[in-house]
Scaffold this motif. Structure first.
Motif, PDB file in Angstrom:
ATOM      1  N   PRO A 158     -14.570  14.566  -0.133  1.00 39.62           N
ATOM      2  CA  PRO A 158     -14.139  15.947   0.104  1.00 39.62           C
ATOM      3  C   PRO A 158     -12.738  16.189  -0.454  1.00 39.62           C
ATOM      4  O   PRO A 158     -11.920  15.261  -0.535  1.00 39.62           O
ATOM      5  N   GLU A 159     -12.469  17.415  -0.806  1.00 35.24           N
ATOM      6  CA  GLU A 159     -11.174  17.761  -1.381  1.00 35.24           C
ATOM      7  C   GLU A 159     -10.039  17.348  -0.443  1.00 35.24           C
ATOM      8  O   GLU A 159     -10.106  17.558   0.761  1.00 35.24           O
ATOM      9  N   GLY A 160      -9.030  16.719  -1.012  1.00 35.63           N
ATOM     10  CA  GLY A 160      -7.875  16.315  -0.224  1.00 35.63           C
ATOM     11  C   GLY A 160      -7.888  14.855   0.181  1.00 35.63           C
ATOM     12  O   GLY A 160      -6.964  14.388   0.843  1.00 35.63           O
ATOM     13  N   TYR A 161      -8.944  14.099  -0.225  1.00 34.06           N
ATOM     14  CA  TYR A 161      -9.052  12.697   0.153  1.00 34.06           C
ATOM     15  C   TYR A 161      -9.376  11.859  -1.080  1.00 34.06           C
ATOM     16  O   TYR A 161      -9.953  12.352  -2.056  1.00 34.06           O
ATOM     17  N   GLU A 162      -9.025  10.573  -1.028  1.00 37.03           N
ATOM     18  CA  GLU A 162      -9.280   9.700  -2.164  1.00 37.03           C
ATOM     19  C   GLU A 162      -9.586   8.278  -1.707  1.00 37.03           C
ATOM     20  O   GLU A 162      -9.178   7.844  -0.632  1.00 37.03           O
ATOM     21  N   TRP A 163     -10.349   7.567  -2.546  1.00 36.89           N
ATOM     22  CA  TRP A 163     -10.691   6.169  -2.277  1.00 36.89           C
ATOM     23  C   TRP A 163      -9.488   5.271  -2.552  1.00 36.89           C
ATOM     24  O   TRP A 163      -8.717   5.513  -3.491  1.00 36.89           O
ATOM     25  N   VAL A 164      -9.358   4.197  -1.762  1.00 36.85           N
ATOM     26  CA  VAL A 164      -8.345   3.184  -2.018  1.00 36.85           C
ATOM     27  C   VAL A 164      -8.928   1.813  -1.686  1.00 36.85           C
ATOM     28  O   VAL A 164      -9.847   1.692  -0.877  1.00 36.85           O
ATOM     29  N   GLU A 165      -8.384   0.802  -2.355  1.00 33.91           N
ATOM     30  CA  GLU A 165      -8.652  -0.579  -1.946  1.00 33.91           C
ATOM     31  C   GLU A 165      -7.514  -1.003  -1.044  1.00 33.91           C
ATOM     32  O   GLU A 165      -6.339  -0.875  -1.400  1.00 33.91           O
ATOM     33  N   LEU A 166      -7.857  -1.517   0.121  1.00 35.93           N
ATOM     34  CA  LEU A 166      -6.836  -1.928   1.078  1.00 35.93           C
ATOM     35  C   LEU A 166      -6.397  -3.352   0.786  1.00 35.93           C
ATOM     36  O   LEU A 166      -7.230  -4.230   0.552  1.00 35.93           O
ATOM     37  N   ASP A 167      -5.106  -3.573   0.791  1.00 33.81           N
ATOM     38  CA  ASP A 167      -4.544  -4.886   0.496  1.00 33.81           C
ATOM     39  C   ASP A 167      -4.074  -5.529   1.799  1.00 33.81           C
ATOM     40  O   ASP A 167      -2.966  -5.247   2.283  1.00 33.81           O
ATOM     41  N   LEU A 168      -4.912  -6.380   2.382  1.00 32.73           N
ATOM     42  CA  LEU A 168      -4.586  -6.986   3.667  1.00 32.73           C
ATOM     43  C   LEU A 168      -3.613  -8.154   3.539  1.00 32.73           C
ATOM     44  O   LEU A 168      -3.339  -8.834   4.526  1.00 32.73           O
ATOM     45  N   THR A 169      -3.089  -8.368   2.335  1.00 34.76           N
ATOM     46  CA  THR A 169      -1.988  -9.330   2.205  1.00 34.76           C
ATOM     47  C   THR A 169      -0.647  -8.638   2.441  1.00 34.76           C
ATOM     48  O   THR A 169       0.385  -9.295   2.502  1.00 34.76           O
ATOM     49  N   GLN A 170      -0.675  -7.298   2.552  1.00 36.90           N
ATOM     50  CA  GLN A 170       0.532  -6.512   2.789  1.00 36.90           C
ATOM     51  C   GLN A 170       0.604  -6.103   4.264  1.00 36.90           C
ATOM     52  O   GLN A 170      -0.314  -5.451   4.777  1.00 36.90           O
ATOM     53  N   ASP A 171       1.668  -6.479   4.925  1.00 38.59           N
ATOM     54  CA  ASP A 171       1.800  -6.217   6.361  1.00 38.59           C
ATOM     55  C   ASP A 171       1.662  -4.742   6.700  1.00 38.59           C
ATOM     56  O   ASP A 171       1.064  -4.380   7.725  1.00 38.59           O
ATOM     57  N   GLU A 172       2.208  -3.874   5.870  1.00 36.11           N
ATOM     58  CA  GLU A 172       2.170  -2.441   6.171  1.00 36.11           C
ATOM     59  C   GLU A 172       0.743  -1.915   6.182  1.00 36.11           C
ATOM     60  O   GLU A 172       0.385  -1.084   7.017  1.00 36.11           O
ATOM     61  N   GLU A 173      -0.067  -2.393   5.237  1.00 34.00           N
ATOM     62  CA  GLU A 173      -1.455  -1.912   5.198  1.00 34.00           C
ATOM     63  C   GLU A 173      -2.262  -2.473   6.365  1.00 34.00           C
ATOM     64  O   GLU A 173      -3.127  -1.792   6.910  1.00 34.00           O
ATOM     65  N   VAL A 174      -1.967  -3.704   6.747  1.00 32.23           N
ATOM     66  CA  VAL A 174      -2.643  -4.274   7.922  1.00 32.23           C
ATOM     67  C   VAL A 174      -2.309  -3.450   9.154  1.00 32.23           C
ATOM     68  O   VAL A 174      -3.186  -3.159   9.982  1.00 32.23           O
ATOM     69  N   LYS A 175      -1.056  -3.031   9.285  1.00 34.45           N
ATOM     70  CA  LYS A 175      -0.642  -2.209  10.426  1.00 34.45           C
ATOM     71  C   LYS A 175      -1.361  -0.866  10.422  1.00 34.45           C
ATOM     72  O   LYS A 175      -1.732  -0.340  11.492  1.00 34.45           O
ATOM     73  N   GLU A 176      -1.581  -0.298   9.239  1.00 33.03           N
ATOM     74  CA  GLU A 176      -2.292   0.979   9.156  1.00 33.03           C
ATOM     75  C   GLU A 176      -3.741   0.830   9.612  1.00 33.03           C
ATOM     76  O   GLU A 176      -4.272   1.689  10.331  1.00 33.03           O
TER      77      GLU A 176
END
Length: 531
Positions: A158-176
């Protein structure tokens, strides 16, 4: 745009996939259990014409009233059959295996999880709900995938959203990921408890050997916030389904922000992880859920064993049964202070090869199992964390000759206490029975197996109590029906259904009989533990 939509979308609740957090689901709450059984019995009678659930009268059509009652009792099915005339829905329900249907019912209304619509599943390579088992049809793929036809790009969002690959080696992304799951993934029926997947747990659960970053999928809002609003994860495993061994993806942690549920992101997430797996040459998947979708390959029931009954009572998790006092309940759930099995000790690195050999042989006895590599034994069972962050506990029994004869494990999954009850206790620590194995399984006619498992099971409970856990949860898989009731596990009303994507096979036993009770004659089916 996306941030504004998050504020304006109507909120719809997501209910738990697992039945372990319902404060009224233990066997100790007899009056409530009986009430639920009486409601279900009416549905059983309607389905079977007052016969046993194994002998339904297929000649008698279900009335509109009965169809409505069945669908109201199982919101997931209701969503799947939406728009179908009542008489047609009745035909579909009548063709389903009755015990399987009832195992997904929830009179209390829990497990109302809208994973995807009936129309979506009708387009997927999964057995249909109205499909009769065909003994002549061999096990195998439902749909052959042509690699050249697999899309190279993801479907639009849907408009306003996009796909991403999550990097679980990065603490910030794990927290998200932790924040999204803790607020939007699994909450109990009465909004009293919420699963608390720690960063360490997610690292353990999603970064097993050979994990693939491309299978860690997220959806973000475009704009300054870059808010993570949806996830779905896959990890590669080797799966034995009866005589076939396949490379499959294990799907987990599919979560959509509560305020975006009406956007129907779940089917899009499923299609995207499917596409990415197909690009890697993996065409089958395994996943679990607490509701009936098309169509479970096997179902297990949850059981719970109180370790700190008073705390569970104080937070509203466990009730005080009639004619019982708090003192009596505390005494009832007491455990010996120390383990009793000679040679019992914590698993060490030197035990990896022995555990690998013992567990591999033990799991060969079951029809649906993960085939572990040595590296996976190290990852899943050998604790490398500090005590405060420990996720898995593993133990072995070493004989006087130095041989490892037994193995057992459990893992930690905490729940936050929310609402008024959190003033006294902030969290509940649950130990989930994981994998175990014993040489006694290979004795002629399994001589001594039950007695050995009772002893090992009690020692695992004692270790969980020592580690400050409040409750131990288990399913009716493996050889668990041999000891659950004897070790004072209480029956839950939660069910865990196992699903195979793009693979056809006959139903696999989940350790329960047609009355949804543990049955040791129904062992030998499900031998895989999915987190």
């Amino acid at each position: 745009m996306a941030e504004e939509q998050l504020e304006s979308e109507s909120e719809s609740e997501q209910q738990p996939e697992q039945g372990s957090q319902d404060p009224t689901n233990t066997a100790e709450d007899e009056p409530k259990k009986k009430k639920k059984k009486s409601k279900k019995s009416k549905l059983v009678s309607a389905l079977t014409g007052n016969k046993s659930s194994e002998g339904a009268d297929s000649s008698k059509p279900l009335s509109t009233e009965v169809v409505k009652a069945l669908l109201d009792a199982n919101p997931s099915l209701k969503g799947e059959l939406a728009g179908i005339p009542p008489e047609k829905a009745g035909e579909l329900l009548k063709k389903m295996d009755v015990s399987q249907l009832l195992s997904g019912l929830s009179i209390s209304g829990k497990n109302q999880k809208d994973m995807a619509s009936y129309k979506f599943w009708a387009t997927q390579p999964v057995p249909r709900l109205d499909e009769k088992p065909n003994a002549q049809k061999p096990d195998g793929p439902i749909k052959e995938v042509v690699p050249e036809l697999v899309p190279k790009t993801a479907a639009p969002l849907p408009e306003g959203y996009e796909w991403v690959e999550l990097d679980l080696t990065q603490d910030e992304e794990v927290k998200e990921v932790y924040k999204l799951l803790s607020l939007h993934y699994v909450e109990d029926d009465h909004a009293m408890f919420r699963f608390n997947y720690s960063a360490v747990f997610l690292d353990w659960a999603l970064k097993s050997p050979e994990w693939k970053k491309s299978w860690h999928i997220g959806v973000r809002a475009k704009g300054p916030s870059r808010l993570l609003v949806a996830t779905i994860f896959g990890i590669p495993i080797k799966l034995k389904i009866r005589q076939n061994v396949l490379d499959v993806v294990e799907i987990n942690f599919m979560c959509v922000h509560k305020k975006l549920r009406s956007r129907r992101l779940a089917p899009v997430l499923i299609k995207e992880v499917t596409r990415r797996c197909h690009l890697e040459g993996v065409y089958q998947a395994i996943y679990t859920g607490g509701v009936v979708l098309p169509t479970p390959v096997g179902s297990c029931r949850y059981y719970h064993r109180s370790l700190d009954w008073l705390k569970l009572y104080e937070v509203g998790f466990s009730p005080l049964p009639p004619n019982m006092t708090q003192a009596k309940m505390i005494a009832r759930n007491q455990l010996p202070p120390n383990t009793s099995t000679p040679g019992w000790r914590k698993m060490e690195e030197k035990d990896v090869d022995a555990v690998f050999d013992l567990l591999t042989r033990y799991l060969e006895r079951f029809e649906l199992v993960q085939i572990f590599t040595r590296d996976e034994i190290v990852h899943w069972f050998l604790n490398k964390q500090k005590p405060a962050e420990q996720v898995v506990w593993s133990f072995v029994v070493e004989g006087t000759d130095g041989k490892i004869t037994d193995f057992g494990s459990f893992y930690c999954l905490e729940s936050s206490v929310i609402g008024e009850m959190s003033k006294k206790h902030e969290k509940i620590r649950a130990a989930y029975l994981f994998y175990y194995a014993t040489e006694h399984a290979f004795n002629p006619k399994e001589k001594g197996l039950k007695e050995r498992l009772l002893q090992l099971g009690q020692d695992l409970l004692i270790e969980a109590k020592k580690a400050k856990f409040d409750v131990t949860n288990a399913l009716t898989l493996h050889d668990n029906p041999l000891f659950l009731e004897q070790l004072k596990f209480g029956a839950g009303d939660g069910q865990l259904h196992h699903y195979l994507y793009n693979w056809r096979t006959k139903t696999i036993n989940g350790g329960v009989n047609s009355k949804n009770q543990p049955d040791d004659t129904k062992r030998g089916g499900i031998g895989i533990v999915l987190l």
